[in-house]
Design a protein around this motif. Structure first.
Motif, PDB file in Angstrom:
ATOM      1  N   ALA A 347       0.839  -1.200   0.000  1.00 26.32           N
ATOM      2  CA  ALA A 347       0.000   0.000   0.000  1.00 26.32           C
ATOM      3  C   ALA A 347       0.878   1.255   0.000  1.00 26.32           C
ATOM      4  O   ALA A 347       0.603   2.224  -0.732  1.00 26.32           O
ATOM      5  N   THR A 378      -2.399   3.730  -6.706  1.00 25.72           N
ATOM      6  CA  THR A 378      -2.583   3.594  -8.159  1.00 25.72           C
ATOM      7  C   THR A 378      -3.787   2.746  -8.560  1.00 25.72           C
ATOM      8  O   THR A 378      -4.365   2.947  -9.620  1.00 25.72           O
ATOM      9  N   TYR A 393       4.237 -12.323 -10.388  1.00 22.33           N
ATOM     10  CA  TYR A 393       3.360 -11.494 -11.218  1.00 22.33           C
ATOM     11  C   TYR A 393       3.411 -10.046 -10.748  1.00 22.33           C
ATOM     12  O   TYR A 393       3.169  -9.742  -9.579  1.00 22.33           O
ATOM     13  N   VAL A 395       2.257  -5.974 -12.161  1.00 22.16           N
ATOM     14  CA  VAL A 395       1.556  -5.233 -13.215  1.00 22.16           C
ATOM     15  C   VAL A 395       2.612  -4.485 -14.036  1.00 22.16           C
ATOM     16  O   VAL A 395       3.486  -3.821 -13.467  1.00 22.16           O
ATOM     17  N   VAL A 398       4.100  -0.913 -13.433  1.00 22.32           N
ATOM     18  CA  VAL A 398       4.953  -0.559 -12.288  1.00 22.32           C
ATOM     19  C   VAL A 398       6.237  -1.377 -12.275  1.00 22.32           C
ATOM     20  O   VAL A 398       7.184  -1.066 -11.565  1.00 22.32           O
ATOM     21  N   GLY A 406       7.583  -9.417  -6.960  1.00 24.15           N
ATOM     22  CA  GLY A 406       6.296 -10.083  -7.205  1.00 24.15           C
ATOM     23  C   GLY A 406       6.114 -11.341  -6.390  1.00 24.15           C
ATOM     24  O   GLY A 406       5.348 -12.231  -6.777  1.00 24.15           O
TER      25      GLY A 406
HETATM   26  N1  LIG Z   1      -1.703  -1.839  -2.943  1.00 26.29           N
HETATM   27  C1  LIG Z   1      -1.445  -2.033  -4.227  1.00 26.29           C
HETATM   28  N2  LIG Z   1      -1.757  -1.098  -5.148  1.00 26.29           N
HETATM   29  C2  LIG Z   1      -1.514  -1.283  -6.449  1.00 26.29           C
HETATM   30  N3  LIG Z   1      -0.927  -2.373  -6.960  1.00 26.29           N
HETATM   31  C3  LIG Z   1      -0.589  -3.344  -6.106  1.00 26.29           C
HETATM   32  C4  LIG Z   1      -0.819  -3.242  -4.705  1.00 26.29           C
HETATM   33  N4  LIG Z   1      -0.383  -4.387  -4.125  1.00 26.29           N
HETATM   34  C5  LIG Z   1       0.104  -5.143  -5.106  1.00 26.29           C
HETATM   35  N5  LIG Z   1      -0.007  -4.552  -6.302  1.00 26.29           N
HETATM   36  C6  LIG Z   1       0.370  -5.113  -7.633  1.00 26.29           C
HETATM   37  O1  LIG Z   1       0.547  -6.511  -7.480  1.00 26.29           O
HETATM   38  C7  LIG Z   1       1.866  -6.884  -7.841  1.00 26.29           C
HETATM   39  C8  LIG Z   1       2.300  -8.049  -6.975  1.00 26.29           C
HETATM   40  O2  LIG Z   1       2.462  -7.643  -5.635  1.00 26.29           O
HETATM   41  P1  LIG Z   1       3.561  -8.343  -4.746  1.00 26.29           P
HETATM   42  O3  LIG Z   1       3.497  -7.825  -3.386  1.00 26.29           O
HETATM   43  O4  LIG Z   1       3.406  -9.815  -4.924  1.00 26.29           O
HETATM   44  O5  LIG Z   1       4.922  -7.972  -5.476  1.00 26.29           O
HETATM   45  P2  LIG Z   1       5.795  -6.668  -5.354  1.00 26.29           P
HETATM   46  O6  LIG Z   1       5.311  -5.804  -4.260  1.00 26.29           O
HETATM   47  O7  LIG Z   1       5.900  -6.092  -6.704  1.00 26.29           O
HETATM   48  O8  LIG Z   1       7.191  -7.313  -4.968  1.00 26.29           O
HETATM   49  P3  LIG Z   1       7.619  -7.906  -3.533  1.00 26.29           P
HETATM   50  O9  LIG Z   1       6.440  -7.861  -2.655  1.00 26.29           O
HETATM   51  O10 LIG Z   1       8.045  -9.300  -3.872  1.00 26.29           O
HETATM   52  O11 LIG Z   1       8.746  -7.054  -3.120  1.00 26.29           O
HETATM   53  C9  LIG Z   1       2.670  -5.640  -7.668  1.00 26.29           C
HETATM   54  O12 LIG Z   1       3.842  -5.667  -8.453  1.00 26.29           O
HETATM   55  C10 LIG Z   1       1.700  -4.568  -8.112  1.00 26.29           C
HETATM   56  O13 LIG Z   1       1.676  -4.524  -9.516  1.00 26.29           O
END
Ligand SMILES: Nc1ncnc2c1ncn2[C@@H]1O[C@H](COP(=O)(O)OP(=O)(O)OP(=O)(O)O)[C@@H](O)[C@H]1O
Ligand SMILES: [Mg+2]
Length: 448
Positions: A347, A378, A393, A395, A398, A406
């Protein structure tokens, strides 16, 4: 001798006596013929009357003995017949039962089964093969396979098996499931049905749905290539800067800048390896979660301390809402904090301004506590929502600007599910996202 004597007597009888004796013989003969006919009709109670003590009398006694014997033997045969009939009846019931069990088994098997007899006629079709091959049992039963199967691949399977001369032949097929309209990958295996002495009774085709196995294979390959890619990127960067530092004259400022990057990239590598180890430990069940009553409000307080620096750095606000009267949850303390830190971490990462709200409330008649993490960041486009819990995975929009690998949400999902809870997301692009997860409320001595 006696007969001779009688004959002699007969010859010597006066005329009147002679006709009387003749009458007697005729009467006795008619009587005996009638008795024998009645026996032949199945009446074993009749008996021949003796008449005189002569040859006819002896014949009569013989007939009676024979009737007695026939009666005895018939009774014995009746008994054997009744036993045999009973056995046949019992075996028929058994066979009927066996047939029903066999039918029910074949019918409930999720693999498609198609049996063809030695003449090429279809004799067994189960519902799974109806669905997978798009055929109707009622339309193909008893018909020749070449006449009613349109699927050329099945026919090809049969021909190849025949041509190969082997006991079995197998091949992968892709079909469209009529019910769901989805594509399924099948392993079609065709083998001969043989008797115990090796005589061919026909052919059985088994269609096994291997779509899931294929998907897991694909995920494994993706995973390995993702990990290699994720490891290679920071390593290449580290190597590049180290080479520059070793090979060329660089100013002190540049040195500092390069070393800072090397340090950041090392941290990234370290984090990636930590996440991967975490995931593999959770998935393989090697992580021992210690479930105990946990006060969710206390965990949220701890979370505030954990993320304080990051919140401050980005100029965001963190609000929390949890009633003091909330029941305890049944959770592993560290895992619960890890879930919260991951969600709130995301977040913060994906929100530029505004606030983050962490809320805990009773859920599903108090059987669970639902925790939500809401941001004004976002947001995520609908098409990504199903996939963001998959490993690696991210998006695309970003993926190149905001650091991460991911793995965070994959870890969150695994941990929540280990707690017998669920995790899901609601999000609108440009407006923000809310992640929800549930954890069972702690009830003394009871499991959810
Ligand atoms: N709060 C959020 N707002 C917008 N997009 C989000 C949010 N949480 C997750 N995402 C999307 O989901 C994807 C996966 O989240 P995830 O936590 O698994 O990976 P990350 O944060 O990119 O990397 P990591 O947590 O491994 O450091 C993110 O890369 C982002 O694109
Ligand atoms: Mg994350």
């Amino acid at each position: 001798m006696a007969r001779k004597k009688e004959k002699k007597d007969f010859v010597e009888q006066p005329r009147k006596e002679k006709s009387e004796y003749k009458e007697y013989v005729e009467r006795q003969a008619t009587h005996m013929i009638s008795i024998i006919s009645q026996v032949a009709m199945g009446d074993f109670e009749v008996r021949s009357e003796h008449g005189r003590e002569d040859d006819l009398g002896a014949l009569s006694t013989g007939i009676n003995m024979m009737i007695g014997e026939v009666k005895k033997r018939t009774a014995k045969l009746e008994k054997i017949k009744a036993t045999l009939e009973n056995k046949v009846r019992e075996r028929t019931i058994e066979l009927e039962k066996e047939k029903n069990t066999f039918q029910a088994t074949i019918f409930s098997i999720s693999d498609g089964i198609l049996v063809i007899d030695s003449k090429g006629n279809i004799v067994i079709v189960n519902p799974a093969s109806e669905r997978l091959l798009g055929i109707k049992r009622s339309q193909v039963m008893g018909r020749h396979v070449l006449e009613c199967l349109e699927d050329v691949r099945i026919l090809d399977l049969i021909t190849r098996k025949l041509e190969s001369g082997h006991e079995y032949y197998s091949k992968e097929l892709i079909v469209t499931d009529r019910e769901s309209g989805t594509e399924r990958v099948l392993n079609g295996r065709i083998s001969s049905v043989l008797t115990q002495v090796g005589k061919g009774l026909g052919t059985v085709i088994v269609l096994r749905d291997i779509t899931k196995e294929k998907e897991v294979d694909r995920m494994k390959t993706d995973f390995v290539s993702n990990v290699s890619h994720e490891l290679r990127t920071p390593l290449a960067s580290i190597k590049g800067f180290v080479s520059t530092l070793l090979g060329t004259e660089v100013s002190e400022d540049e040195q500092k800048e390069f070393l800072t990057i090397i340090n950041q990239e090392s941290d990234r590598l370290n984090q990636l390896i930590e996440d991967l180890l975490d995931l593999s430990r959770i998935e393989s069940g090697r992580v021992r979660l210690n479930f105990e009553p946990v006060n969710i409000s206390e965990k949220i307080e701890k979370l505030k301390i954990e993320v304080f620096e990051k919140i401050k750095k980005k100029g965001l606000f963190l609000e929390t809402e949890a009633l003091d009267s909330l029941p305890m949850v049944k959770a592993d303390k560290n895992a619960l904090l890890q879930i919260l830190v991951n969600l709130v971490g995301n977040a913060i990462k994906f929100t530029e301004k505004g606030s983050i709200l962490v809320k805990a409330e009773p859920w599903n008649s108090g059987k669970y506590i639902r925790i939500s993490v809401q941001d004004t960041g976002t947001g995520i486009e609908g098409k990504h929502l199903e996939k963001i819990f998959e490993k690696f995975y991210r998006v695309e929009s970003v993926a190149h600007t905001i650091p991460g690998t991911g793995l965070g949400l994959a870890i969150v999902k695994d941990l929540v599910e280990k707690h017998k809870g669920k995790v899901w997301i609601e999000s609108k692009l440009g407006k923000g996202s809310t992640f929800y997860f549930t954890i069972p409320a702690f009830t003394e001595g009871k499991d959810v």
